[in-house]
Design a protein around this motif. Structure first.
Motif, PDB file in Angstrom:
ATOM      1  N   THR A   1       1.015   3.182   3.745  1.00 40.46           N
ATOM      2  CA  THR A   1      -0.516   3.212   3.463  1.00 40.46           C
ATOM      3  C   THR A   1      -0.686   3.356   1.823  1.00 40.46           C
ATOM      4  O   THR A   1      -1.585   3.001   1.205  1.00 40.46           O
ATOM      5  CB  THR A   1      -1.014   4.774   3.950  1.00 40.46           C
ATOM      6  N   ASP A   2       0.346   4.165   1.062  1.00 45.06           N
ATOM      7  CA  ASP A   2       0.112   4.347  -0.352  1.00 45.06           C
ATOM      8  C   ASP A   2       0.302   3.145  -1.035  1.00 45.06           C
ATOM      9  O   ASP A   2      -0.428   3.010  -2.041  1.00 45.06           O
ATOM     10  CB  ASP A   2       1.182   5.312  -0.741  1.00 45.06           C
TER      11      ASP A   2
ATOM     12  N   LEU B   1      -2.892   1.327  -0.611  1.00 41.41           N
ATOM     13  CA  LEU B   1      -3.968   1.680  -1.518  1.00 41.41           C
ATOM     14  C   LEU B   1      -3.647   1.365  -3.030  1.00 41.41           C
ATOM     15  O   LEU B   1      -4.552   1.062  -3.541  1.00 41.41           O
ATOM     16  CB  LEU B   1      -3.867   3.456  -1.369  1.00 41.41           C
TER      17      LEU B   1
ATOM     18  N   SER C   1      -6.188  -0.623  -5.544  1.00 41.19           N
ATOM     19  CA  SER C   1      -6.558  -0.109  -6.609  1.00 41.19           C
ATOM     20  C   SER C   1      -6.378  -1.140  -7.863  1.00 41.19           C
ATOM     21  O   SER C   1      -7.179  -1.150  -8.841  1.00 41.19           O
ATOM     22  CB  SER C   1      -5.847   1.106  -6.801  1.00 41.19           C
TER      23      SER C   1
ATOM     24  N   HIS D   1     -12.543  -2.563   0.470  1.00 41.90           N
ATOM     25  CA  HIS D   1     -11.914  -2.844   1.781  1.00 41.90           C
ATOM     26  C   HIS D   1     -12.823  -3.295   2.815  1.00 41.90           C
ATOM     27  O   HIS D   1     -13.936  -2.573   2.751  1.00 41.90           O
ATOM     28  CB  HIS D   1     -11.214  -1.392   2.216  1.00 41.90           C
TER      29      HIS D   1
ATOM     30  N   ARG E   1     -14.169   4.912   0.126  1.00 36.71           N
ATOM     31  CA  ARG E   1     -13.156   4.807  -0.503  1.00 36.71           C
ATOM     32  C   ARG E   1     -12.281   3.618   0.117  1.00 36.71           C
ATOM     33  O   ARG E   1     -12.343   3.716   1.472  1.00 36.71           O
ATOM     34  CB  ARG E   1     -12.592   6.229  -0.552  1.00 36.71           C
TER      35      ARG E   1
ATOM     36  N   SER F   1      -9.196   4.065   0.813  1.00 34.63           N
ATOM     37  CA  SER F   1      -8.209   4.749   1.863  1.00 34.63           C
ATOM     38  C   SER F   1      -8.920   5.245   3.036  1.00 34.63           C
ATOM     39  O   SER F   1      -8.318   5.180   4.269  1.00 34.63           O
ATOM     40  CB  SER F   1      -7.810   6.303   1.096  1.00 34.63           C
ATOM     41  N   GLU F   2     -10.190   5.025   3.043  1.00 30.78           N
ATOM     42  CA  GLU F   2     -10.708   5.368   4.478  1.00 30.78           C
ATOM     43  C   GLU F   2     -10.751   4.183   5.247  1.00 30.78           C
ATOM     44  O   GLU F   2     -10.588   4.171   6.595  1.00 30.78           O
ATOM     45  CB  GLU F   2     -12.391   5.813   4.206  1.00 30.78           C
TER      46      GLU F   2
ATOM     47  N   ILE G   1      -8.457   1.859   4.836  1.00 27.68           N
ATOM     48  CA  ILE G   1      -7.148   1.772   5.431  1.00 27.68           C
ATOM     49  C   ILE G   1      -6.623   2.341   6.620  1.00 27.68           C
ATOM     50  O   ILE G   1      -6.172   1.892   7.621  1.00 27.68           O
ATOM     51  CB  ILE G   1      -6.161   2.140   4.253  1.00 27.68           C
ATOM     52  N   ILE G   2      -7.185   3.658   6.737  1.00 29.42           N
ATOM     53  CA  ILE G   2      -6.894   4.460   8.048  1.00 29.42           C
ATOM     54  C   ILE G   2      -7.670   4.085   9.009  1.00 29.42           C
ATOM     55  O   ILE G   2      -6.877   3.860  10.271  1.00 29.42           O
ATOM     56  CB  ILE G   2      -7.496   5.814   7.572  1.00 29.42           C
TER      57      ILE G   2
END
Length: 295
Positions: free
Chosen positions: A98-99, A102, A106, A112, A119, A121-122, A124-125
């Protein structure tokens, strides 16, 4: 799952989270002789297969951007195609932490696809949660977390031979316990009980690919039995995994720093398996990372 007919057309479904390298993998497959189609709606696949006959293997890129994307539908489709004479379907899953996903979003400043107004990250999850069943179903899983584009190309080319013939391929790697276990490994062996070259000043700055380090590690009175037992276990399990239809098996050796003992074992084990007729790739996670940082 049984081996496909010798003349069966190989169909590789390529998926994974956005940013993990799906498009790059498709390009590699196309260069390797596959007919590559990206984001084909699943409802159009029958028309593609019923179209003009082609002897070329087929690679299909699928992700949640597909209008009719459904993990259950894809899994059902793979099951149906497996029973069709003349077809050999497989699922290739490109995985990534995940990192790192992200960080890639970035760096490129892309939105995404599952969170265009939120964001990355949302998104990706959400995507990882959606793709979970496909990851579990994958015939071949390649973790791209620590791979550059050249290493990804080598991995894809290694798993998918130009002739399109499926066989069990073995990945052998070394790693450092300080950085945690590698993702998606099947068998792990701890080499930290062996004599550590780190404490020998003349060997500290060398690595396990050098002969002096290998001589030191193999001189440990426990080494020979350990190596033989691991080899015997591998040679017992590999045919069983192959007979069950598994396409790949990953074996990892770990030590404290991932530089000496695990590298020696990985090098020697890969050589022994290759001598026994298995298709083997080898990777040293910490050594590769160091080369990447020095480049």
């Amino acid at each position: 799952m049984t081996d496909p007919e010798p003349t069966a057309r190989r169909i590789v479904f390529v998926t994974g989270p956005s940013g993990a390298g799906r498009s790059s993998a498709l390009n590699v497959l196309e260069d390797a002789g596959f007919e590559a189609v990206d984001n084909l709606p699943l409802r159009l696949l029958p028309a593609l297969l019923d179209g003009p006959h082609s002897d070329r293997p087929l690679a299909l890129g699928i992700d949640p951007r597909n209008r009719d994307f459904s993990t259950n539908a894809i899994i059902d489709l793979l099951g149906r195609l497996t029973g069709v004479s003349g077809l050999a379907p497989e699922l290739l899953y490109l995985d990534c932490s995940t990192d790192v996903l992200l960080r890639r979003f970035s760096e490129t400043r892309r939105r995404h696809p599952l969170a265009p107004d939120d964001r990355p990250s949302e998104g990706i999850i959400r995507e990882l949660d959606m793709l979970g069943p496909l990851r579990a179903r994958a015939d071949v899983l390649i973790d791209t977390t620590d791979l550059n584009v050249h290493q990804l190309r080598a991995e894809v080319e290694h798993w998918f031979a130009p002739g399109g013939q499926r066989r069990l391929t073995v990945s052998v790697q070394s790693f450092s316990y300080k950085r945690g276990l590698p993702r998606s490994v099947d068998m792990v062996f701890d080499c930290r009980f062996l004599s550590n070259p780190y404490w020998v000043p003349d060997l500290r700055n060398l690595d396990g690919t050098s002969q002096p380090v290998a001589d030191h590690v193999t001189a440990d009175p426990r080494f020979a039995d350990f190596e033989q037992q691991v080899l015997s276990l591998s040679l017992l399990l590999l045919p069983a995994y192959r007979d069950e239809g598994k396409s790949y098996l990953s074996i990892a050796f770990g030590c404290t720093g991932g530089k000496h003992r695990s590298v020696v074992m990985a090098e020697r084990h890969a050589l022994r398996l290759a001598e026994a007729g298995w298709q083997v790739s080898i990777r040293h996670r910490e050594l590769d990372l160091r080369k990447k940082e020095e480049a």
